[in-house]
Write a protein that holds these residues in place. Sequence first.
Motif, mmCIF file in Angstrom:
data_model
loop_
_atom_site.group_PDB
_atom_site.id
_atom_site.type_symbol
_atom_site.label_atom_id
_atom_site.label_comp_id
_atom_site.label_asym_id
_atom_site.label_seq_id
_atom_site.Cartn_x
_atom_site.Cartn_y
_atom_site.Cartn_z
ATOM 1 N N SER A 505 0.847 -1.202 0.000
ATOM 2 C CA SER A 505 0.000 0.000 0.000
ATOM 3 C C SER A 505 0.875 1.243 0.000
ATOM 4 O O SER A 505 1.857 1.339 0.766
ATOM 5 N N MET A 506 0.508 2.181 -0.883
ATOM 6 C CA MET A 506 1.165 3.475 -1.013
ATOM 7 C C MET A 506 2.545 3.381 -1.656
ATOM 8 O O MET A 506 3.298 4.339 -1.682
ATOM 9 N N TYR A 507 2.934 2.173 -2.182
ATOM 10 C CA TYR A 507 4.152 2.070 -2.990
ATOM 11 C C TYR A 507 3.876 2.705 -4.342
ATOM 12 O O TYR A 507 2.776 2.589 -4.893
ATOM 13 N N THR A 508 4.839 3.373 -4.895
ATOM 14 C CA THR A 508 4.706 3.849 -6.253
ATOM 15 C C THR A 508 4.850 2.668 -7.198
ATOM 16 O O THR A 508 5.280 1.573 -6.791
ATOM 17 N N LYS A 509 4.509 2.858 -8.432
ATOM 18 C CA LYS A 509 4.611 1.780 -9.410
ATOM 19 C C LYS A 509 6.040 1.280 -9.516
ATOM 20 O O LYS A 509 6.303 0.072 -9.538
ATOM 21 N N GLN A 510 7.016 2.198 -9.554
ATOM 22 C CA GLN A 510 8.425 1.816 -9.679
ATOM 23 C C GLN A 510 8.898 1.060 -8.439
ATOM 24 O O GLN A 510 9.601 0.053 -8.537
ATOM 25 N N GLU A 511 8.502 1.543 -7.246
ATOM 26 C CA GLU A 511 8.902 0.870 -6.008
ATOM 27 C C GLU A 511 8.338 -0.547 -5.944
ATOM 28 O O GLU A 511 9.019 -1.486 -5.509
ATOM 29 N N ALA A 512 7.082 -0.720 -6.385
ATOM 30 C CA ALA A 512 6.469 -2.044 -6.372
ATOM 31 C C ALA A 512 7.189 -2.980 -7.333
ATOM 32 O O ALA A 512 7.412 -4.168 -7.036
ATOM 33 N N GLN A 513 7.584 -2.475 -8.510
ATOM 34 C CA GLN A 513 8.298 -3.305 -9.482
ATOM 35 C C GLN A 513 9.682 -3.713 -8.956
ATOM 36 O O GLN A 513 10.121 -4.846 -9.158
ATOM 37 N N GLU A 514 10.361 -2.798 -8.298
ATOM 38 C CA GLU A 514 11.677 -3.116 -7.747
ATOM 39 C C GLU A 514 11.573 -4.185 -6.663
ATOM 40 O O GLU A 514 12.399 -5.110 -6.580
ATOM 41 N N TYR A 515 10.560 -4.070 -5.816
ATOM 42 C CA TYR A 515 10.359 -5.073 -4.769
ATOM 43 C C TYR A 515 10.119 -6.446 -5.384
ATOM 44 O O TYR A 515 10.719 -7.452 -4.974
ATOM 45 N N ALA A 516 9.233 -6.519 -6.373
ATOM 46 C CA ALA A 516 8.914 -7.796 -7.000
ATOM 47 C C ALA A 516 10.149 -8.418 -7.638
ATOM 48 O O ALA A 516 10.380 -9.634 -7.546
ATOM 49 N N GLU A 517 10.955 -7.618 -8.271
ATOM 50 C CA GLU A 517 12.173 -8.129 -8.917
ATOM 51 C C GLU A 517 13.154 -8.669 -7.882
ATOM 52 O O GLU A 517 13.781 -9.714 -8.088
ATOM 53 N N ASN A 518 13.299 -7.992 -6.763
ATOM 54 C CA ASN A 518 14.259 -8.401 -5.726
ATOM 55 C C ASN A 518 13.898 -9.738 -5.093
ATOM 56 O O ASN A 518 14.784 -10.516 -4.711
ATOM 57 N N VAL A 519 12.603 -10.029 -4.964
ATOM 58 C CA VAL A 519 12.197 -11.270 -4.298
ATOM 59 C C VAL A 519 11.806 -12.357 -5.299
ATOM 60 O O VAL A 519 11.325 -13.421 -4.908
ATOM 61 N N GLY A 520 12.020 -12.116 -6.589
ATOM 62 C CA GLY A 520 11.756 -13.142 -7.586
ATOM 63 C C GLY A 520 10.303 -13.306 -7.953
ATOM 64 O O GLY A 520 9.860 -14.413 -8.265
ATOM 65 N N LEU A 521 9.536 -12.209 -7.921
ATOM 66 C CA LEU A 521 8.118 -12.276 -8.279
ATOM 67 C C LEU A 521 7.874 -11.497 -9.569
ATOM 68 O O LEU A 521 8.679 -10.647 -9.972
ATOM 69 N N LYS A 522 6.748 -11.807 -10.173
ATOM 70 C CA LYS A 522 6.304 -11.060 -11.341
ATOM 71 C C LYS A 522 5.120 -10.185 -10.926
ATOM 72 O O LYS A 522 4.376 -10.532 -10.003
ATOM 73 N N VAL A 523 4.943 -9.048 -11.601
ATOM 74 C CA VAL A 523 3.888 -8.129 -11.203
ATOM 75 C C VAL A 523 3.108 -7.652 -12.433
ATOM 76 O O VAL A 523 3.681 -7.437 -13.495
ATOM 77 N N THR A 524 1.799 -7.584 -12.259
ATOM 78 C CA THR A 524 0.931 -6.984 -13.283
ATOM 79 C C THR A 524 0.085 -5.907 -12.609
ATOM 80 O O THR A 524 -0.135 -5.945 -11.387
ATOM 81 N N PHE A 525 -0.397 -4.991 -13.413
ATOM 82 C CA PHE A 525 -1.190 -3.888 -12.863
ATOM 83 C C PHE A 525 -2.600 -3.934 -13.449
ATOM 84 O O PHE A 525 -2.788 -4.035 -14.669
ATOM 85 N N GLY A 526 -3.560 -3.905 -12.552
ATOM 86 C CA GLY A 526 -4.953 -3.868 -12.980
ATOM 87 C C GLY A 526 -5.372 -2.446 -13.330
ATOM 88 O O GLY A 526 -4.560 -1.513 -13.339
ATOM 89 N N THR A 527 -6.662 -2.260 -13.611
ATOM 90 C CA THR A 527 -7.188 -0.942 -13.974
ATOM 91 C C THR A 527 -7.152 -0.014 -12.768
ATOM 92 O O THR A 527 -7.611 -0.360 -11.672
ATOM 93 N N SER A 528 -6.569 1.155 -12.955
ATOM 94 C CA SER A 528 -6.464 2.115 -11.862
ATOM 95 C C SER A 528 -7.841 2.616 -11.467
ATOM 96 O O SER A 528 -8.754 2.700 -12.302
ATOM 97 N N GLU A 529 -7.968 2.942 -10.193
ATOM 98 C CA GLU A 529 -9.255 3.402 -9.686
ATOM 99 C C GLU A 529 -9.070 4.687 -8.879
ATOM 100 O O GLU A 529 -7.980 4.973 -8.387
ATOM 101 N N TYR A 530 -10.216 5.436 -8.767
ATOM 102 C CA TYR A 530 -10.176 6.643 -7.946
ATOM 103 C C TYR A 530 -10.189 6.239 -6.474
ATOM 104 O O TYR A 530 -10.845 5.276 -6.067
ATOM 105 N N SER A 531 -9.477 6.984 -5.669
ATOM 106 C CA SER A 531 -9.498 6.755 -4.223
ATOM 107 C C SER A 531 -9.047 8.015 -3.529
ATOM 108 O O SER A 531 -7.995 8.576 -3.851
ATOM 109 N N ALA A 532 -9.883 8.461 -2.594
ATOM 110 C CA ALA A 532 -9.507 9.637 -1.817
ATOM 111 C C ALA A 532 -8.501 9.287 -0.726
ATOM 112 O O ALA A 532 -7.892 10.170 -0.126
#
Length: 674
Positions: A505-532
């Motif tokens: 939660s609250m990771y930027t897209k780049q931060e989330a991708q870096e985390y996934a790469e470091n632990v050997g995971l793959k990541v996909t992004f769903g449709t963005s949504e509005y959130s206050a």
Amino acid sequence: MMERGYLVSGRYEILDTLGEGGMANVYLAEDTILHRQVAVKVLRMDLQHDQATIRRFQREAKATSELSHPNIVGVYDVGTDNGMQYIVMEYVAGDNLKTFIDQHYPLPLPEVIEMMTQVLSAVQLAHSQGIIHRDLKPQNILVTASGQVKIADFGIAVALNDKSVTQTNSLLGSVHYISPEQARGGMATPQSDIYALGIILYELLMGKVPFSGDSAVTIALKHFHDEIPSLRQFNHQIPQALENVVLRATAKDPEQRYQSAAAMAADLQTSLDPERANEPRFVPVVADSNLAETKVLSDLPNEVRESELASPDQAATATNTEPDPVAPNVKRRLPKWSWWLIGGAGAVILIVALVLLLGKKDVTVPDLSGMSVNEAKLTLQDKNLKIGQTDYEHSNQVAKDLVIRSDPSVKTSVKSGSTVNLVLSSGAKTYTIGDYRDQDYDTVKSKLQRAGFTVKRKNKNSETVAAGQIISQSVKAKKKVVPKQTTITLTVSQGPALVSLRDLSMYTKQEAQEYAENVGLKVTFGTSEYSADFASGTVMSQNPAAGTSVASGSTITLVLSKGAEPASSSSAADSSSENQQTEETTTFDKTITIEPATASNDSESASGSSTTAGSTFLIYIGDAKNSLSTVYKKIENVTATQKLTLSFEVKDDNSATYRIVRDGVDYANETIKP
């Protein structure tokens, strides 16, 4: 005596004197070619001109140089320098066993057995090559700083045997270990060395020799008349099985001793086993009458022999012997009846002789275990027996080509001239290692353990080998090994490595991708949504959820926030105007209980109770003043239950929301009103 700096044969530089004996002097020297320290033993000057002694010295020294064993002092060179016969040997820094016993007695029983096992191993090799030491004693056994023992002076006693009658002091040093048959003037045999080894073992256990006296003759007489003093009478900690090794090795009759050093070593190594705790005391069979005959000690000075061994009757016989008064050429006439008498006696003698020749007396099969075929053959010949059939079988205790047992077995009574079959060792049974990769660990482990292997497991993650199957093995396939002596380690797959998902939660897209790469995971992004509640471009949700364990290589899906949904300007203005007129602010508190995480079963203590580790809590508040997208409070290292009071501020009748994350996993989430 050699002076320091003297070069023996232009190669060995004398550095110091190590010892002076009745037969030879020993010097510390430097090998100027190989640059190592050596010991140089030189025959005493008064023995250097005896050609027979020189020939024996050279012959025995060369034979000894062929004995390559870690527990025998190595012989490097044999030569002559200006008429002086010398032997160049391995230099062993340390004390001899006699000094070692004096300084360290009492010795732990396992240490005694270990030291004696080393000595017996060396003696077994010498005996197998036809070399009898003849002068085994602690003074001829060196002990290194690490506890390794090395036998010295192989062959020297043999070479100087004929001259020892003039070396009273030298004999006094050896008579404490002399066998009864040697004391009687008989020839030394391997069993003579076994006797000396038994005395040495006694001294290791008691700190002293069994027999002492004022003279060499007195001590020698005790060796073939007196029983070995009881070890257990003075030290009850010595097991009967261990005392039995001493008693058997020092039996008066050589045939009742161990028939080889290997057999003695095998018996010694199990003497502390619990299975032998109730072993009866070894009692030798009453010695043959021939053993009671006492001959003059050939190794004693003439004056000692005459004064201490010759009995008054013998002395009288020796001094009062007169020649036969009847001249040899004078014929005596006998009456006729005498010839009949002589003829009858001759017939009786002839019949007795035929009975003795034709009849076969019973003999006892000797203990042949641990002997080579040649040793067994000679031992059987002494009993007027011969070797029959020889068979082989595997043995983990008996070395290859040595006797395991005989048929008939030891101590069996058989007819003189009978054959004795031998079962020889073909060595320990070997096992050909297979290729166990990609096989089930439990199945392979069971198979190897049944074969006698010790199996150890090592776990490792693998993305290519299924969990529970073998990745690799410590012993290569097709290698032949002895199971009882081999430990094989199998590396077993645990499957792909598991990753416990972090709360993104609250990771930027780049931060989330870096985390996934470091632990050997793959990541996909769903449709963005509005959130206050989440800033635009940050992760607002994930699947699988935080704290879930997933395999390396798995794919996680993230949804990014587009920020708060925009409103029309007019309605926003009206709403703002209305809010300014009607909004009222309310504050209230909420008390929440937080607890640290409980450790998993793998971390449970030995008593079975679970333990806790310090937990980290992140507190998020959504109210009139705070946003759920921002950490309101962070509490670290929580190890016990505690109360937490949160303050909220809302306008009108709006509600407030709080969210608590413990160690990256949602702990509490609630929407409340005043």
